[in-house]
Write an enzyme that holds these catalytic residues in place. Structure first.
Site, PDB file in Angstrom:
ATOM      1  N   HIS A 296       0.850  -1.190   0.000  1.00  0.00           N
ATOM      2  CA  HIS A 296       0.000   0.000   0.000  1.00  0.00           C
ATOM      3  C   HIS A 296       0.882   1.236   0.000  1.00  0.00           C
ATOM      4  CE1 HIS A 296      -3.834  -1.850   0.358  1.00  0.00           C
ATOM      5  NE2 HIS A 296      -3.561  -2.451   1.501  1.00  0.00           N
TER       6      HIS A 296
ATOM      7  N   TYR B  75      -9.363   4.837   6.966  1.00  0.00           N
ATOM      8  CA  TYR B  75      -9.713   5.098   8.366  1.00  0.00           C
ATOM      9  C   TYR B  75     -10.794   6.171   8.405  1.00  0.00           C
ATOM     10  CZ  TYR B  75      -5.396   2.674   9.739  1.00  0.00           C
ATOM     11  OH  TYR B  75      -4.412   1.733   9.940  1.00  0.00           O
TER      12      TYR B  75
ATOM     13  N   PRO C  25      -5.211  -1.040  18.163  1.00  0.00           N
ATOM     14  CA  PRO C  25      -4.813  -1.412  16.802  1.00  0.00           C
ATOM     15  C   PRO C  25      -4.866  -0.291  15.772  1.00  0.00           C
ATOM     16  CG  PRO C  25      -6.935  -2.391  17.378  1.00  0.00           C
ATOM     17  CD  PRO C  25      -6.410  -1.752  18.616  1.00  0.00           C
TER      18      PRO C  25
ATOM     19  N   LYS D 214       0.329  -1.246  14.823  1.00  0.00           N
ATOM     20  CA  LYS D 214       1.705  -1.336  15.326  1.00  0.00           C
ATOM     21  C   LYS D 214       2.021  -2.597  16.137  1.00  0.00           C
ATOM     22  CE  LYS D 214       3.415   2.289  13.543  1.00  0.00           C
ATOM     23  NZ  LYS D 214       3.496   1.794  12.167  1.00  0.00           N
TER      24      LYS D 214
ATOM     25  N   TYR E  26       3.538   5.851  10.316  1.00  0.00           N
ATOM     26  CA  TYR E  26       2.731   4.742   9.797  1.00  0.00           C
ATOM     27  C   TYR E  26       3.605   3.666   9.154  1.00  0.00           C
ATOM     28  CZ  TYR E  26      -1.445   2.348   8.273  1.00  0.00           C
ATOM     29  OH  TYR E  26      -2.437   1.406   8.130  1.00  0.00           O
TER      30      TYR E  26
HETATM   31  P1  RFL Z   1       0.566 -13.269  20.704  1.00  0.00           P
HETATM   32  O1  RFL Z   1       0.237 -13.270  19.255  1.00  0.00           O
HETATM   33  O2  RFL Z   1      -0.514 -13.043  21.678  1.00  0.00           O
HETATM   34  O3  RFL Z   1       1.251 -14.677  20.995  1.00  0.00           O
HETATM   35  C1  RFL Z   1       1.524 -15.127  22.311  1.00  0.00           C
HETATM   36  C2  RFL Z   1       1.550 -16.639  22.316  1.00  0.00           C
HETATM   37  O4  RFL Z   1       1.863 -17.094  23.634  1.00  0.00           O
HETATM   38  C3  RFL Z   1       0.997 -18.175  23.977  1.00  0.00           C
HETATM   39  N1  RFL Z   1       0.889 -18.261  25.451  1.00  0.00           N
HETATM   40  C4  RFL Z   1       1.549 -19.165  26.195  1.00  0.00           C
HETATM   41  N2  RFL Z   1       2.404 -20.143  25.854  1.00  0.00           N
HETATM   42  C5  RFL Z   1       2.909 -20.893  26.852  1.00  0.00           C
HETATM   43  N3  RFL Z   1       2.582 -20.723  28.160  1.00  0.00           N
HETATM   44  C6  RFL Z   1       1.728 -19.776  28.547  1.00  0.00           C
HETATM   45  N4  RFL Z   1       1.425 -19.600  29.837  1.00  0.00           N
HETATM   46  C7  RFL Z   1       1.185 -18.929  27.540  1.00  0.00           C
HETATM   47  N5  RFL Z   1       0.317 -17.884  27.562  1.00  0.00           N
HETATM   48  C8  RFL Z   1       0.157 -17.491  26.297  1.00  0.00           C
HETATM   49  C9  RFL Z   1      -0.315 -17.811  23.295  1.00  0.00           C
HETATM   50  O5  RFL Z   1      -1.142 -18.966  23.114  1.00  0.00           O
HETATM   51  C10 RFL Z   1       0.177 -17.219  21.979  1.00  0.00           C
HETATM   52  O6  RFL Z   1       0.317 -18.209  20.967  1.00  0.00           O
HETATM   53  O7  RFL Z   1       1.721 -12.220  21.035  1.00  0.00           O
HETATM   54  P2  RFL Z   1       2.987 -11.718  20.164  1.00  0.00           P
HETATM   55  O8  RFL Z   1       3.708 -12.893  19.558  1.00  0.00           O
HETATM   56  O9  RFL Z   1       3.699 -10.768  21.020  1.00  0.00           O
HETATM   57  O10 RFL Z   1       2.334 -10.961  18.904  1.00  0.00           O
HETATM   58  C11 RFL Z   1       1.622  -9.757  19.080  1.00  0.00           C
HETATM   59  C12 RFL Z   1       0.532  -9.609  18.017  1.00  0.00           C
HETATM   60  O11 RFL Z   1      -0.239 -10.789  17.992  1.00  0.00           O
HETATM   61  C13 RFL Z   1      -0.368  -8.389  18.268  1.00  0.00           C
HETATM   62  O12 RFL Z   1       0.387  -7.301  18.727  1.00  0.00           O
HETATM   63  C14 RFL Z   1      -1.120  -7.957  17.003  1.00  0.00           C
HETATM   64  O13 RFL Z   1      -2.072  -8.905  16.622  1.00  0.00           O
HETATM   65  C15 RFL Z   1      -1.821  -6.603  17.229  1.00  0.00           C
HETATM   66  N6  RFL Z   1      -2.626  -6.160  16.080  1.00  0.00           N
HETATM   67  C16 RFL Z   1      -2.035  -5.571  14.979  1.00  0.00           C
HETATM   68  N7  RFL Z   1      -0.692  -5.421  14.924  1.00  0.00           N
HETATM   69  C17 RFL Z   1      -0.091  -4.906  13.797  1.00  0.00           C
HETATM   70  O14 RFL Z   1       1.143  -4.780  13.784  1.00  0.00           O
HETATM   71  N8  RFL Z   1      -0.813  -4.539  12.680  1.00  0.00           N
HETATM   72  C18 RFL Z   1      -2.167  -4.649  12.657  1.00  0.00           C
HETATM   73  O15 RFL Z   1      -2.781  -4.367  11.629  1.00  0.00           O
HETATM   74  C19 RFL Z   1      -2.830  -5.140  13.848  1.00  0.00           C
HETATM   75  N9  RFL Z   1      -4.160  -5.273  13.892  1.00  0.00           N
HETATM   76  C20 RFL Z   1      -4.014  -6.306  16.112  1.00  0.00           C
HETATM   77  C21 RFL Z   1      -4.761  -5.841  14.987  1.00  0.00           C
HETATM   78  C22 RFL Z   1      -4.664  -6.910  17.185  1.00  0.00           C
HETATM   79  C23 RFL Z   1      -6.038  -7.037  17.171  1.00  0.00           C
HETATM   80  N10 RFL Z   1      -6.655  -7.671  18.288  1.00  0.00           N
HETATM   81  C24 RFL Z   1      -7.536  -8.767  18.169  1.00  0.00           C
HETATM   82  C25 RFL Z   1      -6.150  -7.407  19.608  1.00  0.00           C
HETATM   83  C26 RFL Z   1      -6.138  -5.969  14.971  1.00  0.00           C
HETATM   84  C27 RFL Z   1      -6.789  -6.532  16.071  1.00  0.00           C
HETATM   85  C28 RFL Z   1      -8.284  -6.572  16.018  1.00  0.00           C
HETATM   86  C1  PHB Z   2      -6.264  -5.058   9.746  1.00  0.00           C
HETATM   87  O1  PHB Z   2      -6.144  -5.247   8.517  1.00  0.00           O
HETATM   88  O2  PHB Z   2      -6.705  -5.938  10.498  1.00  0.00           O
HETATM   89  C2  PHB Z   2      -5.876  -3.745  10.308  1.00  0.00           C
HETATM   90  C3  PHB Z   2      -5.422  -2.738   9.463  1.00  0.00           C
HETATM   91  C4  PHB Z   2      -5.057  -1.508   9.985  1.00  0.00           C
HETATM   92  C5  PHB Z   2      -5.145  -1.310  11.360  1.00  0.00           C
HETATM   93  C6  PHB Z   2      -5.589  -2.321  12.194  1.00  0.00           C
HETATM   94  C7  PHB Z   2      -5.961  -3.545  11.664  1.00  0.00           C
HETATM   95  O3  PHB Z   2      -4.801  -0.104  11.871  1.00  0.00           O
END
Ligand code: RFL
Ligand code: PHB
Length: 391
Positions: free
Chosen positions: A72, A202, A294, A298, A386
Site C-alpha cells: 500500500h 480510516y 490497533p 503497530k 505509519y
Molecule cells: P501473541 O500473538 O498473543 O502470541 C503469544 C503466544 O503465547 C501463547 N501463550 C503461552 N504459551 C505458553 N505458556 C503460557 N502460559 C502462555 N500464555 C500465552 C499464546 O497462546 C500465543 O500463541 O503475542 P505476540 O507474539 O507478542 O504478537 C503480538 C501480536 O499478535 C499483536 O500485537 C497484534 O495482533 C496486534 N494487532 C495488529 N498489529 C499490527 O502490527 N498490525 C495490525 O494491523 C494489527 N491489527 C491487532 C490488529 C490486534 C487485534 N486484536 C484482536 C487485539 C487488529 C486486532 C483486532
Molecule cells: C487489519 O487489517 O486488520 C488492520 C489494518 C489496519 C489497522 C488495524 C488492523 O490499523
C-alpha cells in the site's frame, strides 16, 4: 531437556525470535500452551511495516509474502463524509506498508521452523518459569501427562498479554502504565473484494470510527467502533454492513461489496507498557510487554522489532561474548515502544468517538484531520510513523 534460549509462546514474536536465533546458530526451543491450529485460527493483524517484511525475508520466510502481500502506497482518511488520501510513499521517500495477514505470517514462520527441524512443544500444560534471577533459569510444563523441565541460559517471554512470564515477575520489580479505552472494535472478515484495494481507509464519523482493510484481493477485513457492552451475537452481518456504510463516504459505501462474514469478533482497545523488559535472565517481548490499540497497526510490528533487538542481544552474548546487548535490550526496545504507543494513542484519540466527545470535540477532531491532510508537515509526520520508525 536443555537449550540456550527457551522461548515461551509461538505467536509472531516467539516464532520470529526462534528463526533469527537459529539463523545465528543459537539453540532454542519454543513452549506453547495452545495447539498450532488454535494459534493459526486467531484473526488479528494485517499490516506489516517494511522492517517486519525485511526480517521475514532475512529468516527465509518471505516467499509467500512476496507473492501474496499487497503493498500500500497511501492511506485514506474519511471525515465529514469525504475521503482524503495521504501519499505515504511520496512522503517517506518511497516506503510502503504491506497487507498480509498475521495468520499467514505465523503459518510461514511455523513452516520454516518445521523444515529446519526445530522443536516446538504445542499444548504444553501448566507452564511455569523458575530461577530467572540466576544464570540457570528453568521452564517447567506438562507434556502428554508428564512433567518436563527445560534448563536454559535465557528465557524469552513471548507469551502475549495474558501470559505467565510477566505475571511471574515480583510486583515491586515492574512498573505498569495503562490506558483502557471506553469502546471496542467489532471486526468482520469476509470473502469479498476489498472496497479499497490500494489504501487502508480510516474513518472518523459522528457514529464512531470505521476501518476498511484487506487480507487479499478477494478477502476483506472491516471494523467499526462499538461499545464494549455489545455482544457479537447482537450484530447480524446485515447490521454490520449497514453501520459500516453509514460511517464512510457515500462513493465508497456505494461501491462496497458485502457478503457473509467468515469471522466476527469484538476486541477491546488498550494501551499498556511494562517496564523494564528484562529481569535477570528473563526478557519480555511483544504483547507480553506492551499493548497498543490497533488503530496505528503497530502491535505485530513492535513484536518484530523487539525480537530483532533481543536476537541482536543474544548474538552479542554468544558470538561476541559481550553483555552489552543483553544489558541494553530493555532501554533500546522501550525507546521504540513508547514512540509507537504515542502514535497509536494519538491516532485512536483523533479517530474515535469517546463518551465525552460532544459537538465541540467532534469539530476539533475534524479541524485536526483537515490540518493533517492539508499540511505537508503534519501528513509527513503521520506517514513516517505509519510506515514504521527506523529500527
Ligand atoms: P501473541 O500473538 O498473543 O502470541 C503469544 C503466544 O503465547 C501463547 N501463550 C503461552 N504459551 C505458553 N505458556 C503460557 N502460559 C502462555 N500464555 C500465552 C499464546 O497462546 C500465543 O500463541 O503475542 P505476540 O507474539 O507478542 O504478537 C503480538 C501480536 O499478535 C499483536 O500485537 C497484534 O495482533 C496486534 N494487532 C495488529 N498489529 C499490527 O502490527 N498490525 C495490525 O494491523 C494489527 N491489527 C491487532 C490488529 C490486534 C487485534 N486484536 C484482536 C487485539 C487488529 C486486532 C483486532
Ligand atoms: C487489519 O487489517 O486488520 C488492520 C489494518 C489496519 C489497522 C488495524 C488492523 O490499523
Amino acid at each position: 531437556m536443555r537449550t540456550q534460549v527457551a522461548i515461551i509462546g509461538a505467536g509472531p514474536a516467539g516464532l520470529l525470535l526462534g528463526a533469527l536465533l537459529h539463523k545465528a546458530g543459537i539453540d532454542n526451543i519454543i513452549i506453547e500452551r495452545q495447539s498450532a491450529d488454535y494459534v493459526l485460527g486467531r484473526i488479528r493483524a494485517g499490516i506489516l511495516e517494511q522492517g517486519t517484511v525485511n526480517l521475514l525475508h532475512e529468516v527465509g520466510a518471505g516467499q509467500r509474502l512476496a507473492a501474496g502481500g499487497t503493498p500500500h502506497h497511501s492511506i485514506e482518511l474519511v471525515f465529514k463524509n469525504q475521503r482524503h488520501s495521504v501519499d505515504v510513499t511520496g512522503l517517506t521517500g518511497g516506503k510502503v506498508v504491506t497487507a498480509y495477514g498475521q495468520t499467514e505470517v505465523t503459518r510461514d514462520l511455523m513452516d520454516a521452523r518445521a523444515s529446519s527441524g526445530l522443536t516446538t512443544v504445542y499444548e504444553a500444560g501448566d507452564v511455569s518459569i523458575h530461577d530467572f534471577d540466576s544464570a540457570q533459569p528453568k521452564v517447567r510444563f506438562m507434556q502428554d501427562g508428564q512433567q518436563q523441565e527445560l534448563a536454559c541460559d535465557f528465557i524469552a517471554g513471548c507469551d502475549g498479554f495474558h501470559g505467565v512470564c510477566r505475571a511471574s515477575v515480583p510486583k515491586n520489580a515492574i512498573h505498569e502504565f495503562e490506558r483502557v479505552y471506553p469502546f471496542g472494535w467489532l471486526g468482520v472478515l469476509a470473502d469479498v473484494p476489498p472496497v479499497s484495494p490500494h489504501a487502508i481507509v480510516y474513518g472518523n464519523h459522528e457514529r464512531g470510527f470505521s476501518l476498511c482493510s484487506m487480507r487479499s484481493l478477494t478477502r476483506s477485513r472491516y471494523y467499526v467502533q462499538c461499545p464494549m457492552t455489545d455482544k457479537v451475537e447482537q450484530w447480524s452481518d446485515a447490521a454490520f454492513w449497514d453501520e459500516l456504510r453509514l460511517r464512510i463516504d457515500p462513493e465508497l459505501a456505494e461501491k462496497m461489496v458485502t457478503g457473509p462474514s467468515i469471522e466476527k469478533s469484538i476486541a477491546p482497545l488498550r494501551s499498556f507498557v511494562a517496564e523494564p523488559m528484562r529481569f535477570g535472565s528473563l526478557f519480555l517481548a511483544g504483547d507480553a510487554a506492551h499493548i497498543v490499540p490497533p488503530t496505528g497497526a503497530k502491535g505485530l510490528n513492535l513484536a518484530a522489532s523487539d525480537v530483532k533487538y533481543l536476537s541482536d542481544a543474544f548474538i552479542d552474548f554468544y558470538l561476541e561474548k559481550s553483555m552489552a546487548g543483553v544489558d541494553g535490550y530493555s532501554q533500546r526496545a522501550l525507546a521504540r515502544v513508547w514512540k509507537a504507543e504515542r502514535f497509536s494513542w494519538s491516532l485512536t484519540s483523533l479517530l474515535h468517538r469517546f463518551p465525552d466527545t460532544d459537538g465541540f470535540g467532534q469539530k476539533i477532531q475534524e479541524a485536526e484531520l483537515d490540518y493533517l491532510v492539508h499540511s505537508s508537515a503534519a501528513s509527513t509526520a503521520l506517514a513516517e510513523n505509519y510506515v514504521g520508525l527506523p529500527l
